[in-house]
Scaffold this motif. Structure first.
Motif, PDB file in Angstrom:
ATOM      1  N   VAL A 100     -17.317  12.418 -20.411  1.00 25.42           N
ATOM      2  CA  VAL A 100     -17.008  10.997 -20.246  1.00 25.42           C
ATOM      3  C   VAL A 100     -17.663  10.429 -19.004  1.00 25.42           C
ATOM      4  O   VAL A 100     -17.970   9.248 -18.925  1.00 25.42           O
ATOM      5  N   ALA A 101     -17.886  11.286 -18.018  1.00 23.76           N
ATOM      6  CA  ALA A 101     -18.428  10.790 -16.750  1.00 23.76           C
ATOM      7  C   ALA A 101     -19.817  10.205 -16.943  1.00 23.76           C
ATOM      8  O   ALA A 101     -20.210   9.279 -16.233  1.00 23.76           O
ATOM      9  N   GLU A 115      -7.944  12.121 -13.711  1.00 20.05           N
ATOM     10  CA  GLU A 115      -8.321  11.561 -12.413  1.00 20.05           C
ATOM     11  C   GLU A 115      -7.343  12.023 -11.343  1.00 20.05           C
ATOM     12  O   GLU A 115      -6.250  12.498 -11.638  1.00 20.05           O
ATOM     13  N   MET A 124      -1.641   6.716 -16.845  1.00 19.50           N
ATOM     14  CA  MET A 124      -1.699   5.310 -17.200  1.00 19.50           C
ATOM     15  C   MET A 124      -2.611   5.137 -18.395  1.00 19.50           C
ATOM     16  O   MET A 124      -3.506   5.956 -18.627  1.00 19.50           O
ATOM     17  N   PRO A 127      -5.655  -0.799 -23.133  1.00 23.91           N
ATOM     18  CA  PRO A 127      -6.999  -1.353 -23.289  1.00 23.91           C
ATOM     19  C   PRO A 127      -7.595  -1.618 -21.917  1.00 23.91           C
ATOM     20  O   PRO A 127      -6.923  -2.158 -21.042  1.00 23.91           O
ATOM     21  N   VAL A 128      -8.829  -1.226 -21.726  1.00 27.17           N
ATOM     22  CA  VAL A 128      -9.446  -1.470 -20.428  1.00 27.17           C
ATOM     23  C   VAL A 128     -10.617  -2.442 -20.519  1.00 27.17           C
ATOM     24  O   VAL A 128     -10.929  -3.127 -19.568  1.00 27.17           O
ATOM     25  N   THR A 129     -11.279  -2.455 -21.649  1.00 25.92           N
ATOM     26  CA  THR A 129     -12.352  -3.432 -21.802  1.00 25.92           C
ATOM     27  C   THR A 129     -12.189  -4.152 -23.125  1.00 25.92           C
ATOM     28  O   THR A 129     -11.840  -3.544 -24.132  1.00 25.92           O
ATOM     29  N   ARG A 130     -12.402  -5.421 -23.078  1.00 28.99           N
ATOM     30  CA  ARG A 130     -12.215  -6.267 -24.241  1.00 28.99           C
ATOM     31  C   ARG A 130     -13.445  -7.128 -24.445  1.00 28.99           C
ATOM     32  O   ARG A 130     -14.167  -7.427 -23.494  1.00 28.99           O
ATOM     33  N   ARG A 144      -8.225   3.508 -22.632  1.00 28.92           N
ATOM     34  CA  ARG A 144      -8.349   4.651 -21.738  1.00 28.92           C
ATOM     35  C   ARG A 144      -6.984   5.161 -21.365  1.00 28.92           C
ATOM     36  O   ARG A 144      -6.081   4.382 -21.075  1.00 28.92           O
ATOM     37  N   ILE A 146      -5.433   7.727 -18.562  1.00 23.31           N
ATOM     38  CA  ILE A 146      -5.733   8.509 -17.375  1.00 23.31           C
ATOM     39  C   ILE A 146      -4.549   9.430 -17.130  1.00 23.31           C
ATOM     40  O   ILE A 146      -3.417   8.980 -16.959  1.00 23.31           O
TER      41      ILE A 146
ATOM     42  N   ILE B  51     -16.655   5.119  -9.773  1.00 22.03           N
ATOM     43  CA  ILE B  51     -16.663   6.512  -9.319  1.00 22.03           C
ATOM     44  C   ILE B  51     -16.426   7.357 -10.558  1.00 22.03           C
ATOM     45  O   ILE B  51     -15.350   7.314 -11.149  1.00 22.03           O
ATOM     46  N   GLY B  52     -17.459   8.094 -10.963  1.00 25.67           N
ATOM     47  CA  GLY B  52     -17.347   8.803 -12.233  1.00 25.67           C
ATOM     48  C   GLY B  52     -17.293   7.782 -13.345  1.00 25.67           C
ATOM     49  O   GLY B  52     -18.120   6.887 -13.448  1.00 25.67           O
ATOM     50  N   SER B  53     -16.274   7.909 -14.190  1.00 21.46           N
ATOM     51  CA  SER B  53     -16.156   6.956 -15.303  1.00 21.46           C
ATOM     52  C   SER B  53     -15.115   5.895 -15.041  1.00 21.46           C
ATOM     53  O   SER B  53     -14.850   5.061 -15.909  1.00 21.46           O
ATOM     54  N   THR B  54     -14.516   5.890 -13.849  1.00 18.76           N
ATOM     55  CA  THR B  54     -13.458   4.931 -13.538  1.00 18.76           C
ATOM     56  C   THR B  54     -13.947   3.935 -12.500  1.00 18.76           C
ATOM     57  O   THR B  54     -14.575   4.315 -11.511  1.00 18.76           O
ATOM     58  N   TYR B  56     -12.993   1.476  -9.547  1.00 17.81           N
ATOM     59  CA  TYR B  56     -11.933   1.301  -8.559  1.00 17.81           C
ATOM     60  C   TYR B  56     -12.173   0.028  -7.767  1.00 17.81           C
ATOM     61  O   TYR B  56     -13.318  -0.336  -7.477  1.00 17.81           O
ATOM     62  N   PRO B  80      -7.313   1.865  -9.317  1.00 15.43           N
ATOM     63  CA  PRO B  80      -8.149   1.771 -10.519  1.00 15.43           C
ATOM     64  C   PRO B  80      -8.194   0.363 -11.072  1.00 15.43           C
ATOM     65  O   PRO B  80      -7.216  -0.378 -11.001  1.00 15.43           O
ATOM     66  N   SER B  88     -16.214  -3.604 -17.028  1.00 14.57           N
ATOM     67  CA  SER B  88     -14.947  -4.065 -16.482  1.00 14.57           C
ATOM     68  C   SER B  88     -13.832  -3.175 -17.021  1.00 14.57           C
ATOM     69  O   SER B  88     -13.835  -2.810 -18.198  1.00 14.57           O
ATOM     70  N   GLN B  89     -12.929  -2.788 -16.158  1.00 15.45           N
ATOM     71  CA  GLN B  89     -11.747  -2.041 -16.577  1.00 15.45           C
ATOM     72  C   GLN B  89     -10.537  -2.715 -15.939  1.00 15.45           C
ATOM     73  O   GLN B  89     -10.597  -3.144 -14.783  1.00 15.45           O
ATOM     74  N   SER B  90      -9.460  -2.821 -16.698  1.00 15.98           N
ATOM     75  CA  SER B  90      -8.246  -3.378 -16.114  1.00 15.98           C
ATOM     76  C   SER B  90      -7.073  -2.482 -16.476  1.00 15.98           C
ATOM     77  O   SER B  90      -6.971  -2.007 -17.605  1.00 15.98           O
TER      78      SER B  90
END
Lengths: 866, 180
Positions: A100-101, A115, A124, A127-130, A144, A146, B51-54, B56, B80, B88-90
């Motif tokens: 995934v990295a 993480e 946690m 949805p992280v991206t929309r 995602r 975590i 950082i990596g796939s996340t 921050y 995060p 973008s990540q939320s």
């Protein structure tokens, strides 16, 4: 009561709108109308409606007795829980491990990563991206989960790990918190367990986002408005429909106080409105709900806390007005007027019971009704200081709360209230709901008590048997095991082979697993209890025989974007097994469509590669049970290349000519769809059928196939009778170029009905009824082997089917007078069916046939009197 | 049959799933003990990085007061979520800080060297200054706490609203106790 009933007018509604379940919601405006815009996956952007979740190959630190492979087993099981909802069109699947990295993936999907999380944070997800709003919803692109990189104190076999995982996956699919004790409820009020991970509120919530055909018409709805006494709408109040011993489904109010509870299984419900508990996370609303937003992205705040009230009954559930919900029917006007409160007197009540075997308490409370009384403990905010002033009653019959409903302080820890229940011989098992009354207010805790008729399963002994000629069997002995028990080893299913009623022993087949691994044995019972309750710290284990680590090779090691490809995977020290094996390609841009396990060390897979897939090398993983073999960079996506004149075949492009479904049998008529299949003008053939037509040839397992008609995009053919069942390699040569190979599944039979005719040769259908007493003639294909054997492509002689055929007409099974090849044709079967005069006439009915347990498509027809 | 009473051994079920986070509720004593740093600070600026796939968001704080952790006039806190380029990540429920916001933070620095808020929002106390001389600190209650096996003392939940001075005193009490 009568006046209240008149308010609840029955209205049939065809379409759903203004439903406000616990989803992630947006509104087009702050001022209404409040038609919710949901965040959800776009099914059109998913292959086969499936969202795949990938687990990062950056392994976390595991507990001493735990392994990464065992964790993957738990992940597969948790995903499978969300995949088994028949009223939901979304499929959820485990896609394998991935880097995934560094991965680049274009297609929607989900990922589970590890993480560095601080103390106090278990995980946690969501949805992280929309993507921008389209077609009335906001598409989720990536979700995602975590988890902590340090799982040394959180074994994956634990109850809490699994239920948390199921919960976070629910967020990832588009669900928020509920207040009903379901999987999506906050942990303190959750009644879901490993053995029963989802409740009605969860399945309805997901089905509302991704409804299967007929979901809304097969369920009912309740709608209304929640306001203050002055008529001001109350936002984010939970309205809950409770069946006293059955499903509990809820919805939240919109900013104007309107609500709509949909997806209610037909049953009788009582309704109540209750504020969610105060939020504890910054930026979130009550119940830690993500607030809905307006068109500018600004949140719409919730109303303050309000009193709890039952519909028509005030504070008394037994005086509440029940609503009998029917399929396709909506109760409108089910309104509440609630007084505002400065705070909630009681909330977040958790119930506990002791499962036995000196194990710690479990939640929710499971109470055994085979005794005359049972006890549970309750703890909640506002409850402890007021135990002496609280009364408790139950929604759901057959149970009495003793001591006048007063909980007593629990001796070892008086903050907990002890509630004693009494049962009668007719007390049924299932869910019960608690109502706490304090100072004129009430608090409802759905699903607080699970009544059961036996204790949790306890595995006392596990032995190995090795029957001659078969793989090992694991024999489990213990308490409360049953034929309805399910068994898991490290989260992977161990198929139950038998249950001995006398000895109480279960015999199961261990799934494949890593050599030397001591896999945790877990037994689940359908009442929601599992052996994890009573053996949380020292479960019995099964030790896999020692073996070298597995390894795989992949051939070909590359595939073109935008195409379906066939991949062969060979293993060393592997144990591929049908029903246990998942093949992943480390990205949601490369989706495994089907796997054929040919042996413990060889499998074939068909993959679909997205046209927009990144041109990168990905990780290939094969997980069989909990045995994992992965090859980093094992498959590379390349730009589409090759001659533009070559035929292009797609997965499941070969279909039954009658049903148009991808199920074909030897000797059957089939249609192949693709492109570039012929470079000449379309052509049709006469009998005997040629194996080359218009320059095009088709082979299955290198065997030429007789052709009926050929065009650039379609080929009609008859499959050879000599094809064995199983995967077959399909190739097309259009006279200039050959296609890439494609795998197709050949089944022993694949019945398909074309048409029905009267004995006089007239078509029989819904407009032209069959006459009772007449013999109708069905034309079909795919009925399997015939005797004497015939050669495909040649005009058929009289030859009957080797397996019996049954025909069902109007629900009545009939025996045909003839079932075999239609003489003089190729690939067509004829089934003659005398219709008894005693059958009932019908203006609309169906005909289908069955052979070797497989049923054909149904033809609509009608029956008239002789 | 009388219920056999026994000591209350409960599985550690104090998990509070938020909209995006499953938390393990921490007592005040846990917060102090398991944090590697405790500061009162004022947010200066924020920026995001992957950082990596996340992704921050890093918020820089001016340190106004320190009870625990390494010395320094500024500290950088990672949470995060955020936007980097077109990515973008939320993550809902993650604390976000506005420039100028004054908070007491319980922080944890992991093996990577990244400093995060202990227990997500559990480690954030808003500093509220009114007309009086003493500021108040506020943290919403995180719900009930259960006994965990092996712990000698109950792990209680509390609504935490007190003066800054009272919070400081409580922190020092736990730190002193841990030294012994």
């Amino acid at each position: 009561m009568k006046r209240l009933f008149q308010l609840a007018a029955l209205v049939v509604l065809a379409a759903s709108s203004a439903a406000a379940y616990y989803h992630f919601v947006h509104y087009a405006s702050r001022v209404g109308p409040y038609a919710p815009i949901y965040e959800k996956f776009d099914l059109d952007a998913l292959v086969n409606n499936t969202v795949y979740f990938y687990v990062s190959d950056e392994r976390p630190a595991m507990a001493a007795s735990d392994t990464y492979e065992a964790l993957l087993g738990q992940v597969r099981q948790a995903l499978a829980a969300w995949n088994n909802i028949p009223t939901c069109d979304l499929r959820v699947s485990y896609g394998g491990v991935a880097n995934v990295a560094t991965w680049e993936t274009q297609a929607p999907g989900g990922e589970i990563v590890f993480e560095e999380l601080p103390p106090g944070v278990v995980g946690m997800g969501g949805p992280v991206t929309r993507l921008p709003q389209t077609r009335g919803f906001v598409p989720i692109h990536r979700s995602r989960l975590i988890l902590s990189r340090d799982l040394t104190s959180r074994p994956s076999a634990s109850e809490a790990f699994f239920t948390s995982l199921v919960h976070e996956i629910g967020h990832a699919l588009g669900l928020q918190h509920t207040q009903t004790g379901s999987a999506m409820s906050e942990g303190v009020i959750r009644s879901a367990t490993r053995a029963r991970p989802l409740a009605a509120d969860d399945t309805v919530g997901l089905s509302l986002l991704y409804p299967s055909p007929g979901f809304l018409t097969s369920t009912g709805a309740i709608a209304g408005r929640v306001t203050t006494p002055s008529g001001r709408g109350l936002h984010l109040v939970s309205v809950v429909a409770v069946n006293p011993s059955g499903p509990v489904v809820s919805a939240l109010t919109a900013p104007d106080g309107s609500y709509r509870i949909e997806g209610l299984p037909p049953a009788s419900y009582i309704l109540y409105a209750q504020s969610p508990p105060p939020g504890t996370q910054p930026g979130l609303g009550p119940g830690n709900l993500v607030l809905p937003t307006d068109d500018t992205g600004a949140p719409l705040n919730a109303s303050g806390p309000v009193e709890t009230q039952f519909y028509g009954g005030g504070k008394d559930p037994h005086a509440s007005l029940p609503l009998g919900v029917a399929a396709g029917v909506t109760f409108e006007g089910v309104d509440f007027r609630l007084a505002e409160r400065s705070s909630l007197p009681v909330y977040d009540v958790t119930t506990y019971s002791f499962p036995g075997n000196n194990a710690p308490a479990v939640t929710p409370a499971f109470v055994n009704t085979t005794r005359t009384t049972g006890t549970l403990l309750a703890f909640g905010t506002g409850l402890s200081p007021n135990l002496r002033n609280v009364t408790v009653e139950l929604i759901g019959g057959g149970v009495q709360v003793l001591r006048n409903g007063n909980p007593t302080p629990y001796g070892p820890d008086p903050r907990f209230g002890e509630i004693e229940l009494a049962f009668n011989p007719f007390t049924s098992t299932g869910s019960r709901h608690l109502v706490f009354s304090l100072g004129g207010d009430v608090y409802v805790r759905p699903g607080a008590v699970q009544l059961v008729s036996r204790a949790a399963p306890l595995v006392r002994d596990a032995q190995i048997e090795t029957p001659v000629g078969n793989g090992p069997l694991l024999v489990l002995s213990g308490d409360n095991l049953g034929p309805d028990s399910r068994v898991f080893l490290d989260g992977a299913t161990a198929a139950v082979r038998s249950f001995d009623e006398i000895t109480g022993r279960l015999r199961v087949s261990p799934p494949p697993g890593p050599g030397g691994r001591q896999a945790v044995i877990s037994v689940y019972n359908p009442d929601g209890q599992s052996s994890v309750f009573v053996q949380p710290a020292a479960p019995l284990t099964y030790t896999y025989p020692a073996a070298e680590p597995p390894a795989i090779t992949v051939s070909p090691a590359a595939g073109p974007a935008g195409r379906d490809s066939v991949v062969e995977i060979q293993g060393v020290n592997t144990n591929f097994a049908e029903a246990h094996t998942v093949v992943g390609f480390g990205t949601s841009d490369v989706v495994t469509r089907r796997v054929w396990v040919l042996s413990a060390t060889r499998l074939l897979a068909v993959v679909s590669i997205s046209p927009r897939a990144a041109l990168v090398a990905t990780t290939v993983s094969v997980q069989s049970g909990t045995q994992l073999a992965a090859l980093a960079g094992g498959f590379r996506v390349e730009a589409a290349s090759g001659s533009s004149l070559a035929p292009v075949l797609a997965f499941q492009g070969l279909v039954n000519a009658a049903t148009q479904q991808p199920r074909v049998a030897p000797g059957s008529l089939a249609t192949l769809y693709g492109s570039g299949l012929s470079l000449a003008a379309p052509a049709t053939a006469t009998l005997p059928l040629p194996t080359t037509l218009a320059g095009t040839t088709v082979t299955l397992n290198d065997q030429p196939v007789p052709l009926l008609a050929v065009s650039a995009s379609q080929i009609n053919m008859q499959l050879p009778f000599t094809l064995p069942a199983g995967p077959a390699v399909l190739r097309v040569h259009n006279g200039l170029e050959s296609s890439q190979p494609m795998l197709v599944q050949i089944d022993p039979v694949a019945p398909g009905l074309f048409r029905a005719f009267s004995s006089g040769g007239a078509v029989v259908d819904a407009n032209n009824p069959a006459r009772l007493g007449d013999t109708i003639v069905l034309l079909a294909t795919g009925l399997g082997a015939v005797a004497p054997p015939v050669t495909a492509g040649a005009p058929a002689p009289l030859a009957t089917t080797s397996s019996p055929v049954r025909v069902t007409v109007g629900g009545v099974e009939l025996v045909p007078s003839y079932a075999g090849l239609a003489p003089g044709t190729a690939g067509l079967y004829q089934v003659n069916v005398p219709l008894p005069a005693s059958l009932s006439p019908a203006t609309a009915t169906t005909i289908w046939l069955t052979v070797e347990g497989q049923s054909s498509n149904a033809l609509a027809t009608a029956l008239r009197a002789p | 049959m009388r219920v056999v009473r026994r000591s209350l051994l409960l599985i550690l079920a104090s998990l509070v799933p938020a909209a995006a986070a499953t938390l393990e509720r921490l007592s005040f004593e846990d917060l102090v003990t398991r944090s590697t740093g405790i500061v009162r600070g004022r947010a200066i600026s924020s920026s995001a990085s992957q950082i990596g796939s996340t992704i921050y968001t890093r918020t820089r704080f001016e340190v106004l007061e320190r009870w625990k952790g390494a010395e320094g006039t500024q500290i950088e806190v990672f949470e995060p979520g955020g936007t980097v380029g077109r990515s973008s990540q939320s993550y809902s429920g993650v604390p976000r800080f506005e420039p100028g916001q004054e908070v007491v933070l319980f922080l944890w620095t992991g093996p990577s060297g990244r400093t995060q808020v202990t227990g997500l929002s559990q480690g954030v106390f808003q500093v509220v200054r009114g007309d009086g001389p003493d500021a108040r600190v506020v943290r919403k209650p995180s719900g009930e706490i259960l006994l965990a096996p092996g712990l000698g003392a109950p792990v209680r939940d509390e609504e935490l609203v007190m003066s800054l001075g009272q919070l400081s005193a409580r922190i020092r009490v736990v730190l002193e106790k841990n030294k012994r």
